[in-house]
Design an enzyme around this catalytic site. Structure first.
Site, short mmCIF file in Angstrom:
data_model
loop_
_atom_site.label_atom_id
_atom_site.label_comp_id
_atom_site.label_asym_id
_atom_site.label_seq_id
_atom_site.Cartn_x
_atom_site.Cartn_y
_atom_site.Cartn_z
N LYS A 261 -11.75 1.01 -2.46
CA LYS A 261 -10.73 1.57 -3.36
C LYS A 261 -11.00 1.55 -4.60
CE LYS A 261 -7.21 0.25 0.34
NZ LYS A 261 -7.82 1.59 1.14
N SER B 172 0.90 -1.05 0.22
CA SER B 172 -0.14 -0.02 0.10
C SER B 172 0.95 1.33 -0.02
CB SER B 172 -1.15 0.05 1.14
OG SER B 172 -0.13 -0.12 2.33
N HIS C 57 -5.09 -3.11 -3.11
CA HIS C 57 -4.84 -2.22 -4.13
C HIS C 57 -4.55 -2.92 -5.45
CE1 HIS C 57 -4.26 0.96 -1.30
NE2 HIS C 57 -3.68 0.08 -0.53
#
Ligand code: PMP
Length: 384
Positions: free
Chosen positions: A238, A179, A207
């Site tokens: 995200k 991250s 991610h």
């Protein structure tokens, strides 16, 4: 001494070492242009990589579900807090990640804490990458297992540590995309070691989902290793642009977590509205692969422009760290960028090691070449 003095002292120490944190409130939603106290800023730090927070079709569907179901879910998942839309989203995630089943937690943080504390028992070992996300670290702490930290993405070090405990059962856990560094786990070696030593493999796709792999399916797709990881965890907050964490894998795994994972069991479930937004966003990512392609092109373009301008910032993912070192310098660069109309978060200890402070660029599929050129120019002025 007052009972508050310890807190006061700690806060004042944080301030003097440039580690004090405060929140920034935007006057607008999460999009590539935001407003702060009326001033326009180009946002280059959002995790909304595919701009799904703002897609009108996501908003339309979520509004429809809002009208139909209202706001709160009214209970935990095992009491009254499961609506049809919760189940539909779980089926959609399982399909997307090519797994038998999936389970949604309220956040990615709660998923990591809940999965690790349920699966790893006293006498087990959790092998965890040094740069894993805080939620994995806290999951290790909450479980009764021994946590063994291996050097970042160093599979030889991992194997040595496993050999020293050969025969013990446990889990190898790693971020898929790290991250704060944006690099990608060495999945082939990690899976090989998990198989060789009869350990469970667990990858955090926070991610990676919507970002890497030809169609944004994540780390397994990036390596053409679909179906190889035992426990695939991720977040809906995200690239999916909504809220919630998830885990997917075999039916057995999901059944086990439903029955034992405390952060899943003992918390009111997410609102149907959030579920709806995630479900529609997932559909759109599948229907419109060009979004993922555009994000990948942006990553390539931005990195090549950084390089051209003498700024060190390489990545294959939407996270491009520009490491500046000192905490104070990171804050100074961040302020300077804001004056030039760019918002990029400075990341400092304890999120990253002391002296490794950085500006964390996060790209979105909607950023244009001109906008990225502007960012690189502003960075050159404030860093070099
Ligand atoms: N894992 C990783 C790798 C993350 O970066 C994050 C969020 N920063 C999480 C888990 C937690 O996800 P959430 O924000 O949904 O709690």
């Amino acid at each position: 001494m007052s009972k508050w003095s310890r807190m006061e002292t700690e806060l004042s120490n944080l301030k003097s070492s440039h580690l004090y944190r405060k929140m920034t409130a935007f006057d607008s939603g999460q999009q590539k242009i935001v407003y702060m106290q009326g001033e326009e800023k180009h946002l280059f730090s959002s995790n909304s990589y595919l701009d799904m927070c703002n897609d009108f079709r996501v908003k339309e569907y979520a509004s429809r579900i809002l009208q139909e179901y209202g706001i709160g879910s009214g209970g935990s998942r095992l009491t009254t807090g499961t609506c049809q839309i919760h189940t539909e989203l779980e089926e959609a995630i399982a399909r997307f990640k090519k797994r038998e089943a999936a389970l949604v937690y309220n956040t990615g943080y709660m998923a990591n804490v809940g999965i690790l504390s349920a699966l790893a028992k006293k006498g087990d070992v959790i092998y965890s990458d040094k740069l894993n996300h805080a939620s994995i670290i806290d999951g290790c702490r909450l479980s009764k297992a021994e946590a063994v930290i291996y050097k970042h993405n160093d599979m030889d070090d991992l194997e040595e540590k496993i050999k020293a405990r050969e025969g013990m059962s446990g889990i190898i856990v790693s971020d898929g995309v790290f991250s704060m560094d944006g690099d990608i786990v060495n999945l082939p070696r990690l899976v090989e070691l998990a198989d060789k030593y009869h350990l469970l493999s667990m990858i955090d796709e926070a991610h990676a989902t919507g970002v890497i792999g030809d169609t944004g399916k994540g780390t397994e797709e990036y390596y053409n290793m679909e179906g190889s990881v035992d426990i695939l965890m991720g977040t809906l907050s995200k690239a999916i642009g909504s809220e919630g964490g998830f885990v997917c894998g075999s039916r057995l795994l999901i059944e086990y977590l439903i029955n034992t994972s405390r952060s899943f069991i003992f918390s009111t479930s997410l609102s149907p509205v959030t579920m709806a937004a995630s479900k529609r966003a997932l559909e759109l990512i599948e229907e419109e692969p060009e979004r993922v392609k555009q994000l990948q092109e942006n990553i390539h373009y931005c990195c090549s422009q950084l390089k051209k301008n003498g700024i060190k910032g390489e990545s294959e993912t939407a996270i491009i760290p520009i490491i500046v070192g000192e905490e104070e310098k990171a804050m100074r660069v961040m302020d300077n960028l804001q004056e030039q109309g760019y918002y990029i978060s400075a990341i400092r200890y304890p999120t990253v090691a002391k002296g490794k402070a950085r500006l964390r660029i996060a790209l979105m599929s909607s950023h244009t070449k001109e906008e990225m050129d502007g960012l690189v120019e502003a960075l050159s002025k404030s860093i070099l």
